[in-house]
Design a protein around this motif. Structure first.
Motif, short mmCIF file in Angstrom:
data_model
loop_
_atom_site.label_atom_id
_atom_site.label_comp_id
_atom_site.label_asym_id
_atom_site.label_seq_id
_atom_site.Cartn_x
_atom_site.Cartn_y
_atom_site.Cartn_z
N ALA A 99 -0.03 -12.16 8.67
CA ALA A 99 -0.61 -13.10 7.68
C ALA A 99 0.23 -13.78 6.70
CB ALA A 99 -1.94 -12.92 7.53
N GLY A 100 1.34 -12.81 6.58
CA GLY A 100 2.41 -13.50 5.52
C GLY A 100 2.49 -12.79 4.27
N CYS A 101 1.68 -11.76 4.24
CA CYS A 101 1.65 -10.82 2.89
C CYS A 101 2.86 -9.52 2.95
CB CYS A 101 0.33 -9.88 2.94
SG CYS A 101 -1.04 -11.06 2.90
N ARG A 102 3.32 -9.63 1.78
CA ARG A 102 4.27 -8.55 1.68
C ARG A 102 3.58 -7.08 1.38
NH1 ARG A 102 9.28 -11.21 -1.31
NH2 ARG A 102 9.43 -13.14 -0.11
N ALA A 103 4.29 -6.03 0.89
CA ALA A 103 3.50 -4.73 0.69
C ALA A 103 3.73 -4.35 -0.82
CB ALA A 103 3.86 -3.55 1.82
N GLU A 104 2.67 -4.03 -1.41
CA GLU A 104 2.76 -3.51 -2.67
C GLU A 104 2.04 -2.01 -2.48
OE1 GLU A 104 1.01 -1.46 -5.96
OE2 GLU A 104 -0.44 -2.85 -5.28
N ILE A 105 3.10 -1.17 -3.05
CA ILE A 105 2.81 0.33 -2.68
C ILE A 105 3.11 1.24 -3.96
CG2 ILE A 105 3.78 0.22 -0.27
CD1 ILE A 105 6.47 1.00 -1.09
N SER A 106 2.34 2.43 -3.85
CA SER A 106 2.46 3.30 -5.18
C SER A 106 2.79 4.65 -4.74
CB SER A 106 1.37 3.05 -5.95
OG SER A 106 0.07 3.16 -5.47
N SER A 107 3.10 4.92 -3.30
CA SER A 107 3.38 6.41 -2.96
C SER A 107 4.50 6.38 -1.84
CB SER A 107 1.88 7.21 -2.90
OG SER A 107 1.65 6.43 -1.54
N THR A 108 4.75 7.73 -1.57
CA THR A 108 5.80 7.77 -0.47
C THR A 108 4.80 7.49 0.71
OG1 THR A 108 5.36 10.11 -0.22
CG2 THR A 108 7.29 9.33 -1.66
N GLY A 152 3.70 -21.83 -2.42
CA GLY A 152 5.04 -21.19 -2.07
C GLY A 152 4.87 -19.88 -2.67
N SER A 153 3.53 -19.45 -3.12
CA SER A 153 3.73 -18.09 -3.69
C SER A 153 3.67 -16.78 -2.95
CB SER A 153 2.15 -18.03 -4.40
OG SER A 153 1.82 -19.06 -5.49
N ILE A 154 4.32 -15.73 -3.40
CA ILE A 154 4.24 -14.54 -2.81
C ILE A 154 3.10 -13.90 -2.83
CG2 ILE A 154 5.61 -12.30 -2.66
CD1 ILE A 154 7.91 -13.66 -3.69
N LEU A 155 2.52 -13.33 -1.79
CA LEU A 155 1.14 -12.63 -1.90
C LEU A 155 1.49 -11.29 -1.44
CD1 LEU A 155 -1.94 -12.39 -2.35
CD2 LEU A 155 -2.07 -13.32 -0.09
N PHE A 156 1.29 -10.17 -2.42
CA PHE A 156 1.47 -8.73 -1.82
C PHE A 156 -0.06 -8.38 -1.53
CE2 PHE A 156 4.92 -9.18 -4.77
CZ PHE A 156 6.03 -8.64 -4.00
N TYR A 157 0.10 -7.62 -0.51
CA TYR A 157 -1.20 -6.66 -0.10
C TYR A 157 -0.93 -5.30 -0.55
CZ TYR A 157 -4.45 -3.69 2.51
OH TYR A 157 -5.53 -2.91 2.89
N SER A 158 -1.86 -4.97 -1.40
CA SER A 158 -1.86 -3.40 -2.13
C SER A 158 -2.53 -2.44 -1.13
CB SER A 158 -2.86 -3.48 -3.34
OG SER A 158 -2.32 -4.71 -4.25
N LEU A 159 -1.73 -1.73 -0.69
CA LEU A 159 -2.00 -0.66 0.32
C LEU A 159 -3.09 0.19 -0.19
CD1 LEU A 159 0.38 -2.07 1.83
CD2 LEU A 159 1.00 0.24 3.13
N LYS A 160 -3.22 0.57 -1.47
CA LYS A 160 -4.12 1.53 -1.76
C LYS A 160 -5.53 1.07 -1.35
CE LYS A 160 -2.96 0.62 -5.99
NZ LYS A 160 -2.33 -0.77 -5.97
N ALA A 161 -5.84 -0.13 -0.97
CA ALA A 161 -7.13 -0.30 -0.64
C ALA A 161 -7.39 0.00 0.66
CB ALA A 161 -7.13 -2.07 -0.56
N ASN A 162 -6.45 -0.13 1.70
CA ASN A 162 -6.69 0.53 2.98
C ASN A 162 -5.23 0.57 3.63
OD1 ASN A 162 -7.11 1.08 5.56
ND2 ASN A 162 -8.93 -0.20 5.87
N PRO A 163 -4.50 1.85 3.79
CA PRO A 163 -3.31 1.91 4.25
C PRO A 163 -3.35 1.95 6.01
CG PRO A 163 -3.92 3.99 3.78
CD PRO A 163 -4.99 2.98 3.35
N HIS A 164 -4.41 1.67 6.55
CA HIS A 164 -4.41 1.68 8.00
C HIS A 164 -3.37 0.83 8.78
CE1 HIS A 164 -5.92 1.38 12.15
NE2 HIS A 164 -6.45 2.45 11.95
N PRO A 165 -2.63 1.26 9.67
CA PRO A 165 -1.48 0.66 10.02
C PRO A 165 -1.69 -0.68 10.53
CG PRO A 165 -1.92 2.66 11.24
CD PRO A 165 -2.59 2.84 10.23
#
Length: 832
Positions: A58-67, A36-49
Motif C-alpha cells: 500500500a506504499g508504506c515504508r518500515a519504521e523499525i526499532s529492533s533486529t 507526496g509524503s513518505i508514510l512509515f508503518y511502525s512495526l511495533k504495532a504488529n510485525p506479522h509478515p
C-alpha cells in the motif's frame, strides 16, 4: 469464511487479520497527508509478515526499532534502504546487524547514540544517514501517551541545541540529513494532533534557521489515533492536509519540489482496524455478587499491558453464527451499551447470544494470577461456556504487546485473510536456544577486525604457495577458532548461521585462509557432538583459546577420496591405540596442532567399518612429504603426511566402526555448508570489487555502463550470487532444525539437499568469477598483477568442483533420488 469455521480449523483464541482493512487504512491516511509524503508503518504495532507485506504494497515504508522488526520488514519485502531504524540505546550488535543487512537511515536519540551509529558505520565502511530526533520543550496537544516535552530518553533536548549542534558537526561516518519529531501517540482529536504537527514544523524551521541544521528529510512523527480493543472506527482528519501544506509552504517553501522530503509514521491507525481476536468462553462464575466470564484469552494473548493498567479495558462482543470473520455481532444488542468510549454509528451493529439484558460482567483470562483481567464490570449479555466472543480493533498492539511468555501457554494462531480467503495461518512460538555468549564483539565483527591482515597477505601467500601463517595467527587471537566451542568451555557458542556469515567475510579477503578455518570448524563440530568428556575437557578450552588448530585426515592412496572407507587399520597395543597413516593430501597439515583421522577399525574389519580418532601433534611423529604448487587455493598448503602415534581409547570420536554416522550428522553437513559459504564469499568479493571499479574513474574505457549488454551481464552475476545465497541459507536452516528436533540427517532428501548445495555453489561461484573476468577484460580482469584480483578468484574457485568431485556427488544424488518418491525439495514444509 465464518468465524466459527476459522476457530474449528485453527483453534481458539485466534487472531484474524483482514488485509483489505489495512489497505483501506493506508489509502485513507495518505489522502489526509500532504501530497507526496513518505508514510512509515511502525512495526511495533504488529510485525506479522502479512500485515507488514500488505502495508508495504500500500506504499508504506518500515519504521523499525529492533533486529527482530528489521528481519520482519525484510521478510515482508521491504528494501533495507526504505527502513528507518529508531529507538534509544541501540547496541553495537544491533547496529552491526542493521548495517550487515543494508540499512542506512537511522534516527539518533542523543550524542552518544549518534557516536555509536558512526562507529558501527565506520566498521562497515559506510556513512550512515541520520535524522536527529528532537525532544521539544512543551506539548502542544493532548494525547494518549506523550513521548517528549519532558525529561526523556527520547531525542536531543531542544533547549540545549546550541551545544549539541556543534558536536554533531564533528561526528564521523554519519551524515545528518534531517529531523525526527515524534512527540505523542494516539492524539485525542484532530485539533490536538494538528497543533502538535504544526509545532513540529515550526521547531524544525527554527533549528534550521538558528543553527544551520540540515533538513532534507523531515519526519513530523505521528499521533494518528485509533480505538483499541473496543468497537469503533479510526478518526478522520479532514483539515490536516491543507493546514500542514500551508505551514510547509511558509517554513519550507521548496518542499513541493522534493528538496525537503516530508515523512509521517503510524502504527495503530494503519493496523488497528484489520485485526480481531476471537476467544471462547470457558467458564462463567458468580463470586460475592460479581460475575466473572473466564475466556481462553488473557493478558498473555491480548495487550498484556492492559492488565497492568497501561491500556484501557477491552470490550468483547458476541459473535453471530453467520459472522464471516469475527467482525459482526447479532442484531438485538447495541454496541453502544458495551463501551464507555467512542463508538462508530456505521460500525458493527451488535447483538447478543443468548438474547438477554446486558449486565455487568468481568472478563478474565485463564492465567493463574488476579492480574489476568481484561475488563471490569462491562455491560454484556450473559454468555454460556462455549460461546464465541470477538474483541475488535486488535490489529495493533494485540499479540505483540501481550505477556506472551507468562505461564508458558501456547500462543494463539494468527490468520490473515483477504477477500474471504485465508492467505496465511501461523503460530508464533517461543523456543529456547543456547545463550550466554561472552561479552564482546559478535563473530562477524571479529571477522571484520582480522580482514585487513588476511587481505594484506593474500597475494603473497598465493604467489609463494605457502601457508597463511600471519592470517591464522590473527584468527587464533580473534577467538574465532572457538566459534563452535560451547560458552561453558570458553568458546563463542556460535551456530551454523554464524559459520556461514564468518566464512563469507573471511573468504572475501583470502579464500585459502577461509577454507582452512572452515575445515577446522568442521572438525570442532564433530568433536563437540561426538567426543568423549575426558577428551573435550582437555581439548575444547585450548581450541577456544586459539592454541589448537585442527586438520582432517580422511584421504588415502588406496581409497582415494572415498569418505566412508579406510585401508589403514587401527591396532590395539598395551600402551594404547596405534595409528599409522599415510595421507596424500591434508589441508594445512604441516601446520595443524591436531588431527581427526579415519582408520579401519581393526585389521580384521571390512574397509567400511571406519573409526575416527583424535591425534594431537605432540603425540605423533609427523613426516611432511611432497610439495604444493597447484593452480589455485595455493595458500591451503595441502601436502602429503605420514603420521604415527599412540593414542588413548578416549580419543575415539563417536562409536568405534561407525564413522559413517558421525560423518552424516556433522562432517558432511558442515563441510558442504562451510565450503559453499567460503566460495560464495570469494565470488561476492569478485563482483563487489568489479562493481566498485565500474562506478569509479578507473573504469576501462571499453565498458559502457549505458549498454544493455553490460547491464545484462551484471544482472547475471548478481542472479547467480542470489541463488547460491538463498539455497545456502535454506540448507543451513534445515540442518539447524534437524539438530534441534533430533530428525534424521541421513534421510535421502537431506543428503540430496546437501549434495545439491555443494554442486550448485561450486559451479555458480566459479561461473561468477569467470564472467567477472570476461566483463573486466584483459587489462583489468585477466592480468595477474591487476589491482582487482579476479585472476586469483578465478583460479581459486576452479577448485570448488574438484573439492570432493561434483561427478561423485551427482552419482550419489541420482541414486538417492530413487529413494525419495515424495521429491521433497529444500524449503518444503515437513510432512505430517
Amino acid at each position: 469464511m465464518k468465524a466459527t469455521t476459522l476457530v474449528q480449523r485453527y483453534g481458539s483464541p485466534l487472531y484474524v487479520y483482514d488485509l483489505t482493512a489495512a489497505d483501506r487504512s493506508a489509502a485513507a491516511l495518505r489522502r489526509e497527508l500532504p501530497d507526496g509524503s513518505i508514510l512509515f508503518y511502525s512495526l511495533k504495532a504488529n510485525p506479522h509478515p502479512e500485515v507488514v507485506r500488505a502495508l508495504r504494497a500500500a506504499g508504506c515504508r518500515a519504521e523499525i526499532s529492533s533486529t527482530g522488526e528489521l528481519d520482519a520488514a525484510l521478510l515482508a519485502g521491504h528494501a533495507p534502504a526504505d527502513c528507518l531504524y529508531t529507538g534509544p540505546g541501540k547496541t553495537a550488535a544491533e547496529l552491526a546487524h542493521a548495517f550487515d543487512r543494508g540499512v542506512t537511515l537511522f534516527s539518533a536519540e542523543s550524542p552518544g547514540d549518534l557516536d555509536r551509529i558512526g562507529t558501527a558505520a565506520g566498521a562497515h565502511g559506510v556513512t550512515a544517514r541520520c535524522l536527529l530526533r528532537i525532544n521539544g520543550t512543551t506539548g502542544a496537544g493532548s494525547a494518549g501517551l506523550r513521548m517528549t516535552g519532558t525529561a526523556s530518553q527520547f531525542g536531543f533536548d531542544l533547549e540545549t541545541a546550541a551545544d549539541w549542534t556543534k558536536r554533531i558537526a564533528d561526528a564521523e561516518h554519519v551524515e545528518p540529513v534531517g529531523l525526527h519529531l515524534f512527540s505523542l501517540t494516539n492524539a485525542g482529536d484532530e485539533d490536538s494532533l494538528l497543533r502538535e504537527l504544526l509545532a513540529n514544523v515550526r521547531t524544525a524551521a527554527r533549528l534550521r534557521d538558528t543553527y544551520g541544521t540540515p533538513v532534507r528529510l523531515l519526519d513530523l512523527g505521528g499521533g494518528f489515533a485509533h480505538p483499541y480493543a473496543v468497537p469503533g472506527t479510526r478518526p478522520a482528519y479532514p483539515r490536516l492536509r491543507s493546514a500542514l501544506e500551508e505551514a510547509l509552504d511558509r517554513d519550507f517553501p521548496t518542499w513541493r519540489t522534493g528538496d525537503v522530503e516530508i515523512a509521517f509514521e503510524s502504527g495503530r491507525h494503519l493496523g488497528g482496524a484489520c485485526g480481531r481476536l476471537l476467544t471462547t468462553v470457558t467458564d462463567v462464575k458468580e463470586s460475592r455478587g460479581r460475575t466473572f466470564v473466564v475466556l481462553d484469552a488473557g493478558v498473555n494473548t491480548l495487550g498484556g499491558l492492559a492488565g497492568l493498567r497501561r491500556l484501557p479495558p477491552v470490550r468483547a462482543v458476541p459473535v453471530s453464527p453467520d459472522d464471516a470473520d469475527g467482525s459482526a455481532v447479532s442484531a438485538d444488542f447495541d454496541v453502544s451499551t458495551a463501551s464507555d468510549g467512542p463508538t462508530d454509528p456505521d460500525g458493527p451493529t451488535a447483538s447478543a447470544t443468548p438474547a438477554d439484558t446486558p449486565r455487568p460482567l468481568s472478563l478474565v483470562g485463564p492465567l493463574c494470577t488476579p492480574s489476568d483481567t481484561l475488563a471490569h464490570d462491562i455491560p454484556l449479555p450473559l454468555p454460556r461456556p462455549g460461546d464465541l466472543l470477538a474483541v475488535p480493533n486488535t490489529g495493533a498492539y494485540g499479540l505483540s504487546a501481550s505477556l506472551l511468555a507468562f505461564l508458558s501457554r501456547p500462543a494463539p494462531a494468527e490468520v490473515a485473510v483477504r477477500d474471504g480467503r485465508v492467505v496465511s495461518a501461523t503460530v508464533l512460538e517461543l523456543v529456547r536456544t543456547p545463550a550466554g555468549r561472552p561479552a564482546g564483539p559478535s563473530p562477524a565483527d571479529r571477522a571484520r577486525a582480522v580482514l585487513p591482515v588476511l587481505a594484506a597477505h593474500a597475494a603473497h601467500v598465493d604467489a609463494e604457495a605457502r601457508f597463511p601463517v600471519e592470517s591464522l595467527d590473527a584468527l587464533r587471537d580473534s577467538g574465532l577458532m572457538g566459534l563452535l566451542v560451547p560458552v561453558d568451555r570458553g568458546g563463542l557458542g556460535g551456530g551454523l548461521a554464524d559459520l556461514v556469515e564468518v566464512a563469507q567475510l573471511l573468504a572475501s579477503a583470502c579464500l585459502s585462509t577461509a577454507m582452512i578455518w572452515a575445515m577446522h570448524c568442521q572438525q570442532v563440530d564433530v568433536l563437540v557432538r561426538h567426543g568423549a568428556p575426558e577428551l573435550l575437557d582437555d581439548l575444547l578450552p585450548r581450541i577456544a583459546q586459539g592454541r589448537t588448530h585442527l586438520g582432517s585426515i580422511t584421504s588415502e592412496k588406496q581409497t582415494g577420496g572415498h569418505l566412508f572407507t579406510s585401508a589403514a587399520p587401527l591396532r590395539e597395543t598395551p600402551d594404547g591405540l596405534l595409528v599409522e597413516r599415510d595421507a596424500p593430501i591434508v589441508t594445512g597439515g604441516a601446520f595443524a596442532d591436531g588431527f581427526l583421522v579415519t582408520m579401519r577399525d581393526t585389521e580384521e574389519a571390512s574397509a567400511r567399518r571406519v573409526t575416527l580418532v583424535y591425534v594431537a601433534r605432540e603425540q605423533a611423529d609427523v613426516e611432511v612429504g611432497g610439495g604444493w604448487n597447484p593452480l589455485g587455493m595455493r595458500g591451503t598448503h595441502s601436502v602429503a603426511l605420514r603420521l604415527t602415534a599412540l593414542v588413548p581409547e578416549h580419543h575415539v570420536i563417536g562409536v568405534r566402526g561407525e564413522f559413517a554416522a558421525v560423518a552424516t550428522a556433522g562432517l558432511i553437513p558442515l563441510g558442504h555448508i562451510g565450503w559453499a559459504a567460503c566460495w560464495l564469499g570469494a565470488a561476492r568479493a569478485a563482483v563487489s570489487g568489479l562493481v566498485a571499479v565500474l562506478r569509479s574513474p578507473r573504469r576501462p574505457g571499453s565498458i559502457d555502463l549505458t549498454s544493455d549488454l553490460v547491464a545484462e551481464r551484471i544482472a547475471t552475476l548478481r542472479t547467480d550470487l542470489e541463488l547460491v545465497r538463498a539455497y545456502l541459507d535454506l540448507a543451513q536452516r534445515e540442518i539447524t532444525e534437524i539438530r534441534a528436533t533430533g530428525a534424521d540427517p541421513a534421510a535421502a532428501p537431506v543428503q540430496i539437499h546437501l549434495n545439491t548445495l555443494k554442486v550448485t555453489a561450486a559451479r555458480l561461484c566459479h561461473q561468477v568469477a569467470d564472467r567477472c573476468v570476461q566483463l573486466a577484460g584483459l587489462g583489468l580482469g585477466y592480468r595477474a598483477d591487476s589491482p582487482l584480483p579476479l585472476e586469483r578468484h578465478l583460479r581459486d574457485l576452479r577448485s570448488a568442483s574438484l573439492n570432493y568431485a561434483d561427478d561423485r556427488l551427482l552419482t550419489a544424488t541420482g541414486t538417492l533420488c530413487l529413494a525419495d518418491r515424495a521429491v521433497r525439495l529444500l524449503g518444503d514444509a515437513p510432512s505430517g
